[in-house]
Design a protein around this motif. Structure first.
Motif, mmCIF file in Angstrom:
data_model
loop_
_atom_site.group_PDB
_atom_site.id
_atom_site.type_symbol
_atom_site.label_atom_id
_atom_site.label_comp_id
_atom_site.label_asym_id
_atom_site.label_seq_id
_atom_site.Cartn_x
_atom_site.Cartn_y
_atom_site.Cartn_z
ATOM 1 N N GLY A 7 1.000 -1.220 0.018
ATOM 2 C CA GLY A 7 0.174 -0.163 -0.205
ATOM 3 C C GLY A 7 1.008 1.291 0.130
ATOM 4 N N GLY A 8 0.229 2.335 -0.129
ATOM 5 C CA GLY A 8 0.815 3.661 0.002
ATOM 6 C C GLY A 8 0.106 4.843 -0.687
ATOM 7 N N LEU A 9 0.626 6.065 -0.919
ATOM 8 C CA LEU A 9 0.158 7.106 -1.344
ATOM 9 C C LEU A 9 0.385 7.009 -2.783
ATOM 10 N N VAL A 10 -0.567 7.324 -3.780
ATOM 11 C CA VAL A 10 -0.551 7.296 -5.164
ATOM 12 C C VAL A 10 -1.230 8.393 -5.685
ATOM 13 N N GLN A 11 -1.042 9.094 -6.983
ATOM 14 C CA GLN A 11 -1.770 9.926 -7.333
ATOM 15 C C GLN A 11 -2.811 8.915 -8.444
ATOM 16 N N ALA A 12 -4.126 9.724 -8.594
ATOM 17 C CA ALA A 12 -5.214 9.273 -9.298
ATOM 18 C C ALA A 12 -4.544 8.973 -10.825
ATOM 19 N N GLY A 13 -4.782 7.788 -11.188
ATOM 20 C CA GLY A 13 -4.376 7.404 -12.579
ATOM 21 C C GLY A 13 -3.504 6.406 -12.378
ATOM 22 N N GLY A 14 -2.909 6.337 -11.113
ATOM 23 C CA GLY A 14 -1.449 5.360 -11.048
ATOM 24 C C GLY A 14 -2.020 3.775 -10.620
ATOM 25 N N SER A 15 -0.795 3.319 -10.332
ATOM 26 C CA SER A 15 -1.158 1.652 -10.007
ATOM 27 C C SER A 15 -0.285 1.360 -8.888
ATOM 28 N N LEU A 16 -0.877 0.075 -8.232
ATOM 29 C CA LEU A 16 -0.119 -0.317 -7.193
ATOM 30 C C LEU A 16 -0.568 -1.938 -7.307
ATOM 31 N N ARG A 17 0.549 -2.624 -6.646
ATOM 32 C CA ARG A 17 0.344 -4.142 -6.633
ATOM 33 C C ARG A 17 0.347 -4.427 -5.116
ATOM 34 N N VAL A 104 -18.765 -13.395 -0.203
ATOM 35 C CA VAL A 104 -18.502 -12.076 0.035
ATOM 36 C C VAL A 104 -18.515 -11.349 1.290
ATOM 37 N N ALA A 105 -19.321 -12.459 2.179
ATOM 38 C CA ALA A 105 -19.574 -11.708 3.682
ATOM 39 C C ALA A 105 -18.336 -11.766 4.378
ATOM 40 N N VAL A 106 -17.950 -10.879 5.308
ATOM 41 C CA VAL A 106 -16.939 -10.670 5.876
ATOM 42 C C VAL A 106 -16.934 -12.036 6.821
ATOM 43 N N SER A 107 -17.961 -12.272 7.201
ATOM 44 C CA SER A 107 -18.159 -13.483 8.178
ATOM 45 C C SER A 107 -17.717 -14.895 7.878
ATOM 46 N N ALA A 108 -17.610 -14.969 6.510
ATOM 47 C CA ALA A 108 -17.431 -16.211 5.925
ATOM 48 C C ALA A 108 -15.877 -16.562 6.002
ATOM 49 N N TYR A 109 -15.060 -15.526 6.246
ATOM 50 C CA TYR A 109 -13.670 -15.844 6.337
ATOM 51 C C TYR A 109 -12.844 -16.080 7.616
ATOM 52 N N ASP A 110 -12.106 -16.891 7.779
ATOM 53 C CA ASP A 110 -11.628 -17.420 8.965
ATOM 54 C C ASP A 110 -10.406 -16.614 9.398
ATOM 55 N N TYR A 111 -9.580 -16.055 8.671
ATOM 56 C CA TYR A 111 -8.142 -15.539 8.934
ATOM 57 C C TYR A 111 -8.291 -14.134 8.059
ATOM 58 N N TRP A 112 -7.629 -13.062 9.003
ATOM 59 C CA TRP A 112 -7.484 -11.839 8.406
ATOM 60 C C TRP A 112 -6.100 -11.218 8.773
ATOM 61 N N GLY A 113 -5.623 -10.543 7.584
ATOM 62 C CA GLY A 113 -4.370 -9.628 7.761
ATOM 63 C C GLY A 113 -4.635 -8.370 8.545
ATOM 64 N N GLN A 114 -3.772 -7.629 8.784
ATOM 65 C CA GLN A 114 -3.810 -6.514 9.525
ATOM 66 C C GLN A 114 -4.408 -5.300 8.829
ATOM 67 N N GLY A 115 -4.102 -5.474 7.419
ATOM 68 C CA GLY A 115 -4.364 -4.408 6.342
ATOM 69 C C GLY A 115 -3.261 -3.504 5.971
ATOM 70 N N THR A 116 -3.438 -3.060 4.730
ATOM 71 C CA THR A 116 -2.426 -2.332 4.205
ATOM 72 C C THR A 116 -3.279 -0.876 3.649
ATOM 73 N N GLN A 117 -2.621 0.317 3.824
ATOM 74 C CA GLN A 117 -3.395 1.651 3.593
ATOM 75 C C GLN A 117 -3.202 1.894 2.249
ATOM 76 N N VAL A 118 -4.215 2.214 1.480
ATOM 77 C CA VAL A 118 -4.000 2.720 0.075
ATOM 78 C C VAL A 118 -4.443 4.036 0.008
ATOM 79 N N THR A 119 -3.913 5.023 -0.303
ATOM 80 C CA THR A 119 -4.433 6.342 -0.536
ATOM 81 C C THR A 119 -4.014 7.131 -1.767
ATOM 82 N N VAL A 120 -5.339 7.505 -2.232
ATOM 83 C CA VAL A 120 -5.332 7.975 -3.856
ATOM 84 C C VAL A 120 -5.609 9.444 -3.801
ATOM 85 N N SER A 121 -4.638 10.182 -4.194
ATOM 86 C CA SER A 121 -4.804 11.898 -4.124
ATOM 87 C C SER A 121 -5.281 12.243 -5.534
ATOM 88 N N SER A 122 -6.128 13.196 -5.580
ATOM 89 C CA SER A 122 -6.714 13.717 -6.901
ATOM 90 C C SER A 122 -5.897 14.695 -7.308
#
Length: 122
Positions: A7-17, A104-122
């Motif tokens: 994750g990270g800070l990217v400009q609109a139109g950019g890409s991330l993996r 597609v339900a949150v409750s259907a999943y047994d294991y979760w990561g801590q998350g990664t922030q993606v911020t897209v600036s305009s």
């Protein structure tokens, strides 16, 4: 254990993996997926991939811009995002479960990561 990165800070139109590396009892998981949660909103399903077959599923709202893939040998799942929009700003979570099939339900999943922030600036 699931660990997201990319994750990270990217400009609109950019890409991330984004990457999600699984460790531990990975032999029991059959499905991995990505959810995202924007500020003030509920966590929403984004993409699914089967670890025991070739099935994938992308939610309609991001189809064409998001691609999910896997490196099964490393038990790593990727979310490629292109043409990023400010509305894509969210914390992206990786999740896994032992039962097969699309869910597609949150409750259907047994294991979760801590998350990664993606911020897209305009």
């Amino acid at each position: 254990q699931l660990v997201e990165s990319g994750g990270g800070l990217v400009q609109a139109g950019g890409s991330l993996r984004l990457s999600c590396a699984a460790s531990g009892r990975t032999f029991s998981t059959t499905v991995m997926c990505w959810f995202r949660q924007a500020p003030g909103k509920e966590r929403e399903f984004v993409a699914f991939i089967s670890l025991v077959g070739s099935g994938t599923y992308i939610t309609d709202s991001v189809k064409g811009r998001f691609t999910i893939s896997k490196d099964y040998a490393k038990t790593t799942v990727y979310l490629q995002i292109k043409s990023l929009k400010p509305d894509d700003t969210a914390v992206y979570y990786c999740a896994a479960r032992t039962r097969s099939g699309v869910a597609v339900a949150v409750s259907a999943y047994d294991y979760w990561g801590q998350g990664t922030q993606v911020t897209v600036s305009s």
